[in-house]
Design a protein around this motif. Structure first.
Motif, short mmCIF file in Angstrom:
data_model
loop_
_atom_site.label_atom_id
_atom_site.label_comp_id
_atom_site.label_asym_id
_atom_site.label_seq_id
_atom_site.Cartn_x
_atom_site.Cartn_y
_atom_site.Cartn_z
N VAL A 10 0.81 -1.29 -0.03
CA VAL A 10 0.01 -0.11 -0.20
C VAL A 10 0.97 1.42 -0.05
O VAL A 10 0.68 2.24 -0.94
CB VAL A 10 -0.85 0.14 1.35
N PHE A 11 1.81 1.08 0.95
CA PHE A 11 2.90 2.45 0.97
C PHE A 11 3.49 2.61 -0.54
O PHE A 11 3.69 3.75 -0.99
CB PHE A 11 3.86 2.11 2.02
N PHE A 12 3.80 1.57 -1.16
CA PHE A 12 4.53 1.79 -2.33
C PHE A 12 3.81 2.28 -3.49
O PHE A 12 4.22 3.32 -3.90
CB PHE A 12 4.98 0.37 -2.89
N PHE A 13 2.39 1.85 -3.34
CA PHE A 13 1.71 2.60 -4.53
C PHE A 13 1.23 3.93 -4.20
O PHE A 13 0.89 4.71 -5.15
CB PHE A 13 0.25 1.69 -4.79
N VAL A 14 1.41 4.47 -2.94
CA VAL A 14 1.13 5.61 -2.87
C VAL A 14 2.26 6.58 -2.88
O VAL A 14 2.07 7.87 -3.40
CB VAL A 14 0.29 5.87 -1.23
N MET A 15 3.36 5.95 -2.37
CA MET A 15 4.76 6.48 -2.41
C MET A 15 4.86 6.97 -3.83
O MET A 15 5.55 8.14 -3.93
CB MET A 15 5.55 5.90 -1.68
N VAL A 16 4.83 6.07 -4.81
CA VAL A 16 5.35 6.33 -6.02
C VAL A 16 4.51 7.50 -6.91
O VAL A 16 5.27 8.02 -7.65
CB VAL A 16 5.19 5.01 -7.13
N CYS A 17 3.49 7.79 -6.37
CA CYS A 17 2.62 8.97 -6.82
C CYS A 17 3.28 10.18 -6.31
O CYS A 17 3.70 11.28 -6.98
CB CYS A 17 1.29 8.92 -6.52
N ASP A 18 3.75 10.07 -4.77
CA ASP A 18 4.17 11.24 -4.27
C ASP A 18 5.55 11.47 -4.66
O ASP A 18 5.82 12.78 -4.81
CB ASP A 18 4.26 10.78 -2.77
N THR B 185 1.97 12.57 11.11
CA THR B 185 1.77 14.19 11.76
C THR B 185 0.51 14.05 12.84
O THR B 185 -0.55 13.22 12.49
CB THR B 185 1.34 15.05 10.87
N TRP B 186 0.56 15.04 13.71
CA TRP B 186 -0.58 15.03 14.80
C TRP B 186 -1.86 15.71 14.23
O TRP B 186 -3.06 15.28 14.32
CB TRP B 186 -0.28 15.79 15.78
N ALA B 187 -1.70 16.46 12.98
CA ALA B 187 -2.82 16.99 12.31
C ALA B 187 -3.48 15.67 11.63
O ALA B 187 -4.64 15.87 11.74
CB ALA B 187 -2.26 17.89 11.12
N ALA B 188 -2.66 14.80 11.00
CA ALA B 188 -3.57 13.79 10.32
C ALA B 188 -4.34 12.95 11.47
O ALA B 188 -5.35 12.50 11.25
CB ALA B 188 -2.50 13.06 9.70
N ALA B 189 -3.49 12.72 12.64
CA ALA B 189 -4.30 12.06 13.48
C ALA B 189 -5.45 12.64 14.14
O ALA B 189 -6.69 11.78 14.42
CB ALA B 189 -3.41 11.95 14.75
N ASN C 53 -3.14 15.39 3.12
CA ASN C 53 -2.66 14.53 4.30
C ASN C 53 -2.36 13.08 4.09
O ASN C 53 -2.45 12.28 5.16
CB ASN C 53 -3.66 14.73 5.59
N TRP C 54 -2.56 12.71 2.97
CA TRP C 54 -2.58 11.65 2.30
C TRP C 54 -1.65 10.50 2.98
O TRP C 54 -1.89 9.36 3.53
CB TRP C 54 -2.69 11.26 0.75
N TRP D 99 -0.65 6.35 7.90
CA TRP D 99 0.08 5.72 9.16
C TRP D 99 -1.16 5.60 10.09
O TRP D 99 -1.07 4.78 10.84
CB TRP D 99 1.26 6.81 9.47
N CYS D 100 -2.06 6.56 10.00
CA CYS D 100 -3.15 6.79 11.05
C CYS D 100 -3.93 5.68 10.83
O CYS D 100 -4.30 4.68 11.86
CB CYS D 100 -4.00 8.16 11.13
N THR D 101 -4.47 5.40 9.71
CA THR D 101 -5.22 4.20 9.24
C THR D 101 -4.50 2.82 9.76
O THR D 101 -5.12 1.87 9.99
CB THR D 101 -5.51 4.08 7.80
N ASN D 102 -3.38 2.82 9.55
CA ASN D 102 -2.40 1.54 9.83
C ASN D 102 -2.70 1.33 11.36
O ASN D 102 -2.80 0.11 11.82
CB ASN D 102 -1.10 1.54 9.25
N ILE D 103 -2.49 2.32 12.10
CA ILE D 103 -2.42 2.35 13.45
C ILE D 103 -3.94 1.65 14.10
O ILE D 103 -4.10 0.70 14.87
CB ILE D 103 -2.29 3.51 14.30
#
Ligand code: NDP
Length: 461
Positions: free
Chosen positions: A40-48, A79-83, A162-163, A168-172
């Motif tokens: 999941v990280f890979f597919f989002v990171m490659v866009c970023d 980030t705490w903002a995303a949390a 905040n994608w 990270w928040c959804t993983n938690i």
């Protein structure tokens, strides 16, 4: 002429007994547990970092231009903002789910909302559910619209902006809820007789032990996680992508509109038919573990929305012919998907006393025993779409999925990950379901497969 079969071999392995997990399933489980979050990280990171090129990071890694560490360091972190955003989001969905009983069914003709019965569990229980997903979706989207048009409390691009921190928040939450469900199954299961222990801890964690874990009478983990934070967000995530295109380029591409519209149809279909959804495999047969808990929190919102993400970085404008072809494929796929599901639902609800394609349906009578020893009867339809192939609802779903991908043009393979994944998911699901049905119905299932020999594509598979 019915054959009595005990439903699934798993009934020999209910609570307390051990069910053997073969080494192949175990390796697949461990592999998935270890790799899925990175995928999941890979597919989002490659866009970023690589404008959605899947090969570029691999080439850089191979040539030594980049290292795993340098790629990781460049990605935005927690980030705490995303949390805060995520906490507000999930809490709001819990409030809508638990505290706002459905009223939409009172004025929407044909919509089945409010308190509804689920399917009989293997232990013989019938759970009650408060079906208010459509209402939650409507309230959430009305607020989103009101904010974008009038209140301006936050930007409509907030999700996109905040994608990765949100990932990270959804993983938690995904890991927390799966671990909680796992521990709960040992310490205070909702219904011990519906628990499935395999004797393998990884398998138990991943595929779940409890069938319908609940807190109190109404907070049902499966329905909430399957049908709220991820799916309600799906359309908002797409809207956030469209808003980002507007902000970056000053316009929204026709491809983005197509993805938004086709996926919104699918999401709305889910909510309109939420009561029917109680009778699908996710709710009727799967136990609640990491597969559903983490999958609903992370996999669904991030990987089901890859097309919109791709289009933010690659604003493809389709020719009219291409756009029309995508729309047609999406709509025909949706029609096949919905009609097939509807035919089975109608057939089962009326116990075969209905009309399918203008005729009385044909069917095979079956009987089976549930875990409590009870004898039950059932019917397998052999007409309509269910007489053409055994899972045309999956075929329609796959046509729709292909349409979302094709809306992104042919520049990169990134947006096509979805159709590859859906094909694997639904073919595997088909095999898994047929294995279950064969154990459940025995010779009657064989009679059905003789009458309807193909699974997804008549004449081919
Ligand atoms: P189905 O709705 O096809 O349900 C399969 C069950 O239907 C079988 O286990 C059997 O249950 C019953 N059945 C099978 N054949 C017949 C027949 N001929 N007549 C009557 N009943 C029959 O499967 P799912 O729950 O997997 O899927 C529901 C929908 O959800 C599909 O359209 C699928 O595409 C979609 N889906 C989408 C996903 C996504 O991620 N986008 C994920 C999963 C599903 P019984 O024991 O009652 O006989």
């Amino acid at each position: 002429h019915t054959t009595l079969c005990v439903e699934e071999k798993r009934h020999t392995s209910w609570f307390g007994a051990a069910l053997e997990v073969d080494w192949f399933s175990l390796s697949a489980v461990i592999l998935l547990l270890c790799t899925a979050p990175f995928l999941v990280f890979f597919f989002v990171m490659v866009c970023d970092q690589y404008q959605c090129s899947v090969s570029q990071p691999l080439v850089e890694l191979y040539s030594g231009e980049a290292t795993l560490g340098s790629i990781w360091d460049k990605a935005p972190s927690f980030t705490w903002a995303a949390a805060q955003i995520y906490t507000v989001w999930v809490s709001f969905q819990v409030v809508l789910y638990m505290c706002v009983p459905d009223i939409t069914h009172k004025f929407l003709p044909g919509y089945a909302g409010g308190v509804q019965d689920g399917a009989r569990t293997p232990a013989g229980l019938i759970n009650k559910y408060e079906i208010n997903g459509l209402q939650s979706w409507l309230i959430t989207h009305a607020l989103w619209y009101a904010n974008a048009q009038y209140f301006h409390w936050f930007s409509p691009t907030i999700i996109f902006d905040n994608w990765i921190p949100l990932l990270w928040c959804t993983n938690i939450l995904g890991y927390a809820v799966s671990t909680f469900a796992f521990v709960k199954a040992y310490l205070f299961p909702t219904n011990a007789e519906d628990c499935k222990f395999t004797g393998n801890v990884f398998y138990n964690y991943m595929m779940g032990i409890e069938f319908n874990p609940r807190i109190g009478k109404w907070f049902d983990f499966k329905l909430f996680f399957n049908g709220r934070p991820g799916i309600v967000a799906w359309t908002l995530i797409n809207l956030s992508y469209a808003a980002k295109q507007q902000e970056l380029y000053g316009y929204v591409t026709n491809s983005m509109i197509l993805v938004n519209v086709l996926q919104a149809i699918y999401v709305l279909d889910f909510f309109w038919n939420e009561a029917w959804y109680l009778k699908t495999i996710d709710i009727c047969h799967d136990h609640f573990g990491w597969y559903l808990g983490w999958g609903d929190c992370v996999w669904l919102p991030f990987l089901y929305t890859l097309q919109g993400l791709y289009l933010v970085y690659n604003p493809v404008q389709l020719s009219t012919a291409h756009a029309a072809a995508v729309l047609l494929l999406g709509l025909v796929g949706y029609y096949v998907f919905r009609s097939t599901n509807h035919q089975k639902d109608l057939f089962r609800r009326t116990e075969g006393k209905c009309s399918i394609w203008g005729k009385k349906p044909t069917f095979i009578e079956c009987a089976y025993r549930s875990g409590d020893g009870g004898l039950h009867h059932s019917k397998l339809m052999t007409s309509g779409f269910w007489g053409v192939a055994r899972h045309l609802n999956y075929t329609g779903d796959l046509m729709g999925s292909l349409a979302y991908c094709a809306a992104c043009g042919f520049g990169h393979i990134h947006p096509y990950f979805y159709i590859v994944y859906m094909t694997i998911l639904l073919v595997h699901r088909c095999v898994r379901d047929e294995h279950r049905c064969s154990s459940k119905y025995g010779k009657d299932w064989k009679r059905y497969t003789d009458a309807v020999p193909y699974r997804l594509l008549p004449g081919i598979f």
